[in-house]
Design an enzyme around this catalytic site. Structure first.
Site, PDB file in Angstrom:
ATOM      1  N   SER A   1      -0.142  10.351  -1.065  1.00  0.00           N
ATOM      2  CA  SER A   1      -1.411  10.606  -1.758  1.00  0.00           C
ATOM      3  C   SER A   1      -2.504   9.959  -0.915  1.00  0.00           C
ATOM      4  O   SER A   1      -2.944   8.847  -1.150  1.00  0.00           O
ATOM      5  CB  SER A   1      -1.379  10.072  -3.192  1.00  0.00           C
ATOM      6  OG  SER A   1      -1.467   8.685  -3.249  1.00  0.00           O
TER       7      SER A   1
ATOM      8  N   HIS B   1       3.830  10.727  -6.930  1.00  0.00           N
ATOM      9  CA  HIS B   1       5.021  10.004  -6.489  1.00  0.00           C
ATOM     10  C   HIS B   1       6.248  10.285  -7.347  1.00  0.00           C
ATOM     11  O   HIS B   1       7.291   9.667  -7.170  1.00  0.00           O
ATOM     12  CB  HIS B   1       4.743   8.487  -6.470  1.00  0.00           C
ATOM     13  CG  HIS B   1       3.873   8.070  -5.326  1.00  0.00           C
ATOM     14  ND1 HIS B   1       3.518   6.770  -5.093  1.00  0.00           N
ATOM     15  CD2 HIS B   1       3.293   8.790  -4.335  1.00  0.00           C
ATOM     16  CE1 HIS B   1       2.748   6.697  -4.020  1.00  0.00           C
ATOM     17  NE2 HIS B   1       2.594   7.919  -3.550  1.00  0.00           N
TER      18      HIS B   1
ATOM     19  N   GLU C   1       0.985   4.723 -10.318  1.00  0.00           N
ATOM     20  CA  GLU C   1       1.779   3.487 -10.261  1.00  0.00           C
ATOM     21  C   GLU C   1       1.427   2.534 -11.386  1.00  0.00           C
ATOM     22  O   GLU C   1       0.259   2.267 -11.635  1.00  0.00           O
ATOM     23  CB  GLU C   1       1.503   2.745  -8.934  1.00  0.00           C
ATOM     24  CG  GLU C   1       1.883   3.542  -7.716  1.00  0.00           C
ATOM     25  CD  GLU C   1       1.259   2.976  -6.437  1.00  0.00           C
ATOM     26  OE1 GLU C   1       0.998   1.759  -6.383  1.00  0.00           O
ATOM     27  OE2 GLU C   1       1.026   3.774  -5.520  1.00  0.00           O
TER      28      GLU C   1
ATOM     29  N   GLU D   1       8.548   5.076  -4.367  1.00  0.00           N
ATOM     30  CA  GLU D   1       8.430   3.641  -4.108  1.00  0.00           C
ATOM     31  C   GLU D   1       9.425   2.842  -4.926  1.00  0.00           C
ATOM     32  O   GLU D   1       9.361   1.611  -4.992  1.00  0.00           O
ATOM     33  CB  GLU D   1       6.987   3.186  -4.377  1.00  0.00           C
ATOM     34  CG  GLU D   1       6.011   3.882  -3.435  1.00  0.00           C
ATOM     35  CD  GLU D   1       4.560   3.516  -3.666  1.00  0.00           C
ATOM     36  OE1 GLU D   1       4.248   2.901  -4.696  1.00  0.00           O
ATOM     37  OE2 GLU D   1       3.738   3.859  -2.800  1.00  0.00           O
TER      38      GLU D   1
ATOM     39  N   ASP E   1      -2.371   1.825 -10.565  1.00  0.00           N
ATOM     40  CA  ASP E   1      -3.040   2.636  -9.548  1.00  0.00           C
ATOM     41  C   ASP E   1      -3.094   4.058 -10.081  1.00  0.00           C
ATOM     42  O   ASP E   1      -2.060   4.742 -10.116  1.00  0.00           O
ATOM     43  CB  ASP E   1      -2.269   2.592  -8.214  1.00  0.00           C
ATOM     44  CG  ASP E   1      -2.953   3.455  -7.149  1.00  0.00           C
ATOM     45  OD1 ASP E   1      -4.069   3.954  -7.403  1.00  0.00           O
ATOM     46  OD2 ASP E   1      -2.352   3.637  -6.064  1.00  0.00           O
TER      47      ASP E   1
ATOM     48  N   GLU F   1      -6.523   0.074  -9.644  1.00  0.00           N
ATOM     49  CA  GLU F   1      -6.819   0.679  -8.340  1.00  0.00           C
ATOM     50  C   GLU F   1      -7.152   2.160  -8.510  1.00  0.00           C
ATOM     51  O   GLU F   1      -6.525   2.850  -9.319  1.00  0.00           O
ATOM     52  CB  GLU F   1      -5.575   0.501  -7.454  1.00  0.00           C
ATOM     53  CG  GLU F   1      -5.688   1.118  -6.072  1.00  0.00           C
ATOM     54  CD  GLU F   1      -4.347   1.018  -5.329  1.00  0.00           C
ATOM     55  OE1 GLU F   1      -3.557   0.096  -5.630  1.00  0.00           O
ATOM     56  OE2 GLU F   1      -4.094   1.880  -4.472  1.00  0.00           O
TER      57      GLU F   1
ATOM     58  N   ASP G   1      -9.014   2.406  -2.940  1.00  0.00           N
ATOM     59  CA  ASP G   1      -8.020   2.764  -1.914  1.00  0.00           C
ATOM     60  C   ASP G   1      -8.517   4.001  -1.165  1.00  0.00           C
ATOM     61  O   ASP G   1      -9.093   3.894  -0.083  1.00  0.00           O
ATOM     62  CB  ASP G   1      -6.666   2.996  -2.605  1.00  0.00           C
ATOM     63  CG  ASP G   1      -5.596   3.538  -1.678  1.00  0.00           C
ATOM     64  OD1 ASP G   1      -5.820   3.545  -0.449  1.00  0.00           O
ATOM     65  OD2 ASP G   1      -4.528   3.977  -2.164  1.00  0.00           O
TER      66      ASP G   1
ATOM     67  N   LYS H   1      -4.406  -0.976   4.036  1.00  0.00           N
ATOM     68  CA  LYS H   1      -3.215  -0.325   4.580  1.00  0.00           C
ATOM     69  C   LYS H   1      -3.437  -0.139   6.081  1.00  0.00           C
ATOM     70  O   LYS H   1      -4.380   0.557   6.490  1.00  0.00           O
ATOM     71  CB  LYS H   1      -3.032   1.057   3.951  1.00  0.00           C
ATOM     72  CG  LYS H   1      -2.651   1.069   2.476  1.00  0.00           C
ATOM     73  CD  LYS H   1      -2.830   2.485   1.924  1.00  0.00           C
ATOM     74  CE  LYS H   1      -2.183   2.654   0.563  1.00  0.00           C
ATOM     75  NZ  LYS H   1      -2.663   3.901  -0.102  1.00  0.00           N
TER      76      LYS H   1
ATOM     77  N   HIS I   1       1.878  -1.402   1.201  1.00  0.00           N
ATOM     78  CA  HIS I   1       2.803  -0.514   1.926  1.00  0.00           C
ATOM     79  C   HIS I   1       2.335   0.933   1.761  1.00  0.00           C
ATOM     80  O   HIS I   1       1.290   1.177   1.165  1.00  0.00           O
ATOM     81  CB  HIS I   1       4.212  -0.672   1.340  1.00  0.00           C
ATOM     82  CG  HIS I   1       4.295  -0.211  -0.100  1.00  0.00           C
ATOM     83  ND1 HIS I   1       5.454   0.176  -0.713  1.00  0.00           N
ATOM     84  CD2 HIS I   1       3.326  -0.055  -1.052  1.00  0.00           C
ATOM     85  CE1 HIS I   1       5.205   0.534  -1.963  1.00  0.00           C
ATOM     86  NE2 HIS I   1       3.931   0.398  -2.189  1.00  0.00           N
TER      87      HIS I   1
ATOM     88  N   LYS J   1       1.315  -5.120  -2.679  1.00  0.00           N
ATOM     89  CA  LYS J   1       2.233  -4.199  -3.356  1.00  0.00           C
ATOM     90  C   LYS J   1       3.157  -3.613  -2.308  1.00  0.00           C
ATOM     91  O   LYS J   1       2.713  -3.162  -1.250  1.00  0.00           O
ATOM     92  CB  LYS J   1       1.496  -3.131  -4.157  1.00  0.00           C
ATOM     93  CG  LYS J   1       0.585  -2.188  -3.396  1.00  0.00           C
ATOM     94  CD  LYS J   1       0.094  -1.076  -4.343  1.00  0.00           C
ATOM     95  CE  LYS J   1      -0.590   0.048  -3.623  1.00  0.00           C
ATOM     96  NZ  LYS J   1      -0.989   1.159  -4.508  1.00  0.00           N
TER      97      LYS J   1
HETATM   98  P1  PGA Z   1       0.592   6.718  -0.593  1.00  0.00           P
HETATM   99  O1  PGA Z   1       0.261   6.039  -1.996  1.00  0.00           O
HETATM  100  O2  PGA Z   1       1.238   5.727   0.272  1.00  0.00           O
HETATM  101  O3  PGA Z   1       1.466   7.868  -0.988  1.00  0.00           O
HETATM  102  O4  PGA Z   1      -0.732   7.203  -0.050  1.00  0.00           O
HETATM  103  C1  PGA Z   1      -0.029   4.714  -2.150  1.00  0.00           C
HETATM  104  C2  PGA Z   1      -1.291   4.482  -2.905  1.00  0.00           C
HETATM  105  O5  PGA Z   1      -1.964   5.437  -3.344  1.00  0.00           O
HETATM  106  O6  PGA Z   1      -1.661   3.318  -3.068  1.00  0.00           O
HETATM  107 ZN    ZN Z   2      -3.592   3.853  -4.194  1.00  0.00          ZN
END
Ligand code: PGA
Ligand code: ZN
Length: 423
Positions: A43, A155, A164, A205, A242, A288, A315, A340, A368, A391
């Protein structure tokens, strides 16, 4: 002492979803060898650095042989002979060589792999752990593990709209204890799901992905699990969400559609009001991407309303890029940024994003990706950045556990010197 780079090479390997990704090897003149493997998101934000994929018949177009060729060719040629200690020179040389805004020529996957492997080689050759090499002797704070235990959205294939739901063990005295709190609760949640006849299969995840009656039902299951494990919600363990709201926003702006649960279309205001109900009712400590990456005004309204109570993390809207984080700081868009490495594509630029957050009095949340490898770079990096929380998935799936185990090891290594706290 100069730590001269002798050779650099790449290899196409597989990530935790079985998709190709880049592994990089760096060797120094003194014989030190180091490797790294880059993660990959699902995502993703529109403005993330470009992941170079082959787009041919292999692996449904997802091969990374072009990125590997760039590591073996142009990047190796430019960096061999340089000093591995000079991370900034290494990273900016690659940025210059690429020459594009989003690293689309060489590929952020090629560039980041080299950037991480060089850092690791320099640390190894200096005989100090990676977290200390990157963070100095003051890097002793082990992050609170925000464990993903229930998945929805992109996810998982279920009826939960939000991507999440995480458990935050801020009441624990150490990382080791905090990890135990969340892993125990993860197992109790599994038992509860089983008893209710809900699926115990997991998302990308490692969080469970049950077909709950509603998004609220998902949160209530988590609270039930916290209590049943013997912990106090809001005291020992709180909840982080999230929404990954890009995936519930068809226009990536201020229109939302909660399609997975069947709740249907919502406006920004309605979504913020729903959040208010939840923040009043449930022990939520961090939220988030509550809104989509185009909904800057909605984000600012959300932060104005809840920013003094909870951490509001951007994010997809910031993509670890100082260009967007600075805009967010100016507009009061959030009070924290997700960090990230592969969203921006070099270790140096990631450190610059962290520094910008710190200087603005923001928090930053290390993360991650949903596609991961057994590489534990993130664990050391989180300690080095002194961010206080990260996370990196649930209490299952080896690529997630590898990072948790590395953090256990770091806390053990720092015996007596380590710190652990939410704020
Ligand atoms: P992604 O999702 O690693 O699939 O982009 C993680 C997030 O949205 O925090
Ligand atoms: Zn995110």
């Amino acid at each position: 002492m100069k730590k001269t780079i002798k050779s650099i090479s790449g290899l196409e390997i597989l990530d935790s979803r079985g998709n190709p990704t880049v592994r990089t090897y760096v060797e120094l003149e003194d014989g030190t060898r180091a490797t790294s493997s880059v993660p990959s998101g699902a995502s993703t934000g529109q403005n993330e650095a470009n992941e170079l994929r082959d787009g041919d018949k292999r692996y449904g177009g997802k091969g990374v042989l072009k990125a590997v060729a760039n590591v073996n060719g142009a990047i190796a040629k430019a960096l061999i002979g340089k000093n591995a200690i000079d991370q900034k020179d290494i990273d900016y040389s690659m940025i210059e060589l690429d020459g594009t805004e989003n690293k689309s020529k060489l590929g952020a996957n090629a560039i980041l792999g080299v950037s991480m492997a060089v850092a690791r080689a320099a640390a190894k050759s200096s005989n100090i752990p990676l977290y200390e090499y990157l963070g100095g002797t003051g890097a002793v704070r082990i992050p609170v593990p925000c464990m993903n235990i229930l998945n929805g959205g992109e996810h998982a294939d279920n009826s939960v709209d939000f991507q999440e739901f995480m458990l935050v063990p801020h009441g624990a005295q150490s990382f080791t204890e905090g990890l135990r709190y969340v892993a125990e609760t993860f197992h109790v949640l599994k038992g509860i799901l089983k008893k209710k006849g809900l699926a115990t299969s997991v998302g990308d995840e490692g969080g469970f992905a049950p077909n709950c009656e509603s998004n609220e039902a998902a949160i209530e299951l988590i609270i039930e699990a916290i209590e049943k494990t013997g912990y106090k919600p809001g005291v020992d363990l709180s909840i982080a969400i999230d929404s990954a709201a890009n995936s519930i926003s068809p226009d990536l702006d201020n229109n939302y559609n909660l399609a997975w649960s069947g709740r249907g279309k919502m406006t920004t205001d309605e979504l913020i009001n729903l959040s208010e109900d939840w923040i009043k009712k449930y022990p939520i400590i961090l939220w988030e991407d509550p809104l989509s990456e185009g909904d800057w005004d909605g984000f600012a309204a959300f932060t104005k309303r809840f920013g003094d109570k909870i951490e509001v993390v951007g994010d997809d809207i910031f993509v670890t890029n100082t260009k967007y984080i600075s805009k967010g700081i100016e507009k009061g868009t959030a009070n924290s940024a997700l960090i990230k490495l592969n969203q921006i594509g070099t270790v140096t630029e990631t450190i610059e994003a962290v520094r910008m957050c710190r200087e603005a009095g923001w928090r930053y949340f290390l993360s991650h990706r949903s596609g991961e490898t057994e590489d534990t770079f993130l664990a050391d990096f989180a300690v080095a950045m002194d961010g206080g929380h990260l996370k990196t998935g649930s209490a299952c799936r080896g690529e997630r556990i590898a990072k948790y185990n590395r953090l256990l090891e770091i806390e053990h290594e720092l015996k007596g010197r380590s710190e652990y706290r939410w704020k």
